[in-house]
Design an enzyme around this catalytic site. Structure first.
Site, PDB file in Angstrom:
ATOM      1  N   LYS A   1      -1.080  -1.100  -4.170  1.00  0.00           N
ATOM      2  CA  LYS A   1      -2.238  -0.204  -4.088  1.00  0.00           C
ATOM      3  C   LYS A   1      -1.686   1.198  -4.270  1.00  0.00           C
ATOM      4  O   LYS A   1      -1.012   1.747  -3.392  1.00  0.00           O
ATOM      5  CB  LYS A   1      -2.963  -0.349  -2.741  1.00  0.00           C
ATOM      6  CG  LYS A   1      -4.172   0.576  -2.624  1.00  0.00           C
ATOM      7  CD  LYS A   1      -4.868   0.424  -1.273  1.00  0.00           C
ATOM      8  CE  LYS A   1      -5.993   1.453  -1.130  1.00  0.00           C
ATOM      9  NZ  LYS A   1      -6.597   1.405   0.223  1.00  0.00           N
TER      10      LYS A   1
ATOM     11  N   TYR B   1       0.863  -1.182   0.000  1.00  0.00           N
ATOM     12  CA  TYR B   1       0.000   0.000   0.000  1.00  0.00           C
ATOM     13  C   TYR B   1       0.898   1.230   0.000  1.00  0.00           C
ATOM     14  O   TYR B   1       1.547   1.534   0.993  1.00  0.00           O
ATOM     15  CB  TYR B   1      -0.909  -0.038   1.235  1.00  0.00           C
ATOM     16  CG  TYR B   1      -1.953   1.062   1.317  1.00  0.00           C
ATOM     17  CD1 TYR B   1      -2.112   2.022   0.321  1.00  0.00           C
ATOM     18  CD2 TYR B   1      -2.803   1.134   2.419  1.00  0.00           C
ATOM     19  CE1 TYR B   1      -3.076   3.010   0.414  1.00  0.00           C
ATOM     20  CE2 TYR B   1      -3.777   2.128   2.522  1.00  0.00           C
ATOM     21  CZ  TYR B   1      -3.904   3.064   1.518  1.00  0.00           C
ATOM     22  OH  TYR B   1      -4.854   4.043   1.619  1.00  0.00           O
TER      23      TYR B   1
END
Length: 305
Positions: free
Chosen positions: A165, A137
């Site tokens: 992400k 992320y």
């Protein structure tokens, strides 16, 4: 090592609470079934939107096992790891595997701002300690640590680091990742208001926020875009944007839970220190939601795409 097809729509699902601040599993299941019916491709538990920082390990266990049981192998269940120490992150990763999660979303360290070497070693150490597939992320705006392209170059050697992400807010980063690494890392947009743009640039999926309240519209935008039906995707996306902007606020949890309540897929209950919205702020967000609901578009048969 298992693998996940990191593509499509992965809702960062909200955690449902009762008025007494317990997990509300029946309401959670109602939302989950709506997500599955809409055609989602995976699910992320205990992210920022899932109020991760307020969940106990026991609650994460309950949520993960419950979700794994209910999705019954139809889609992968991914658990978010957001910890302050490498030791605790490894412990949580191992627990996730025990509970039946099929993958991890892994944030850089919380609280301490690591330098480039420390950030790289954090991801490498955790990846080496688990066989679960990992989505990194990358959100330097909210978490103050950027996972740079040079760090990703080091992470290539770990086959279970499979996806990112992408939440840098810089759409060009999709192209930078593709230019440097080809198809090595699957790219999922993590910013609702940039999703169609990043899908057009080659992102493989979208980790959504407003999908929690509007699953069908979210999946429709993705599938239409990937089928090359851009005019139809754009029409839905333009309608969707005022709602998607609710994802960019520090109170995104309260805003999105208000939208879930309005669409019958959740409640406004949040866990302290968050407080439910009141007064003018609540009215302002409700106005955005009700305006969108009044103009909600009819969707084409996107599930057959």
């Amino acid at each position: 090592m298992s693998s996940i097809e990191w593509k499509g729509i992965f809702p960062a699902i909200t955690t449902k609470f009762t008025a007494a601040d317990e997990l509300d599993l029946p309401l959670f299941e109602r939302n989950l079934q709506a997500q599955l019916a809409a055609g989602i491709d995976g699910i992320v538990l205990g992210g920022s939107l899932g109020e991760a920082s307020t969940l106990t390990t026991a609650e994460k266990e309950t949520l993960t096992k419950f979700t794994v049981e209910k999705v019954a192998g139809k889609i992968p269940v991914v658990l978010n790891i957001a910890e302050g120490s490498t030791k605790e992150a490894i412990k949580q990763a191992n627990l996730a595997q025990e509970w039946g999660a099929q993958g991890l979303m892994l944030l850089p360290p919380m609280r301490y701002k690591t330098d480039e070497q420390e950030t790289a070693i954090w991801f490498k150490t955790i990846a080496a300690a688990t066989s679960l597939p990992i989505m990194v992320y990358n959100n330097p705006v909210d978490y103050k640590i950027e996972v740079t392209l040079d760090i990703f170059a080091q992470l290539q050697e770990f086959p279970n680091i499979q996806a990112v992400k992408e939440s840098t807010r810089d759409v060009s980063n999709v192209t930078r990742l593709v230019n440097r690494f080809g198809d090595r890392f699957k790219i999922l947009c993590g910013v609702d208001t940039l999703a169609l743009e990043e899908l057009m640039l080659g992102a493989h999926g979208w980790v959504g926020g407003l999908v929690a309240a509007f699953p069908a519209e979210t999946v429709a935008v993705y599938r239409l875009a990937k089928a090359g039906r851009m005019k139809e995707a754009l029409e839905i996306y333009r309608w969707f944007l005022p709602l998607l902007e609710l994802d960019l606020h520090p109170k995104l949890v309260q805003y999105i839970k208000l939208a879930e309540a309005a669409t019958g897929l959740g409640s406004e209950h949040v866990r302290a220190p968050r407080l439910t919205l009141t007064g003018a702020e609540r009215e302002k967000v409700l106005h955005v939601i009700h305006t969108a609901l009044a103009q909600r578009p009819a969707l084409p048969d996107y599930l057959s795409l």
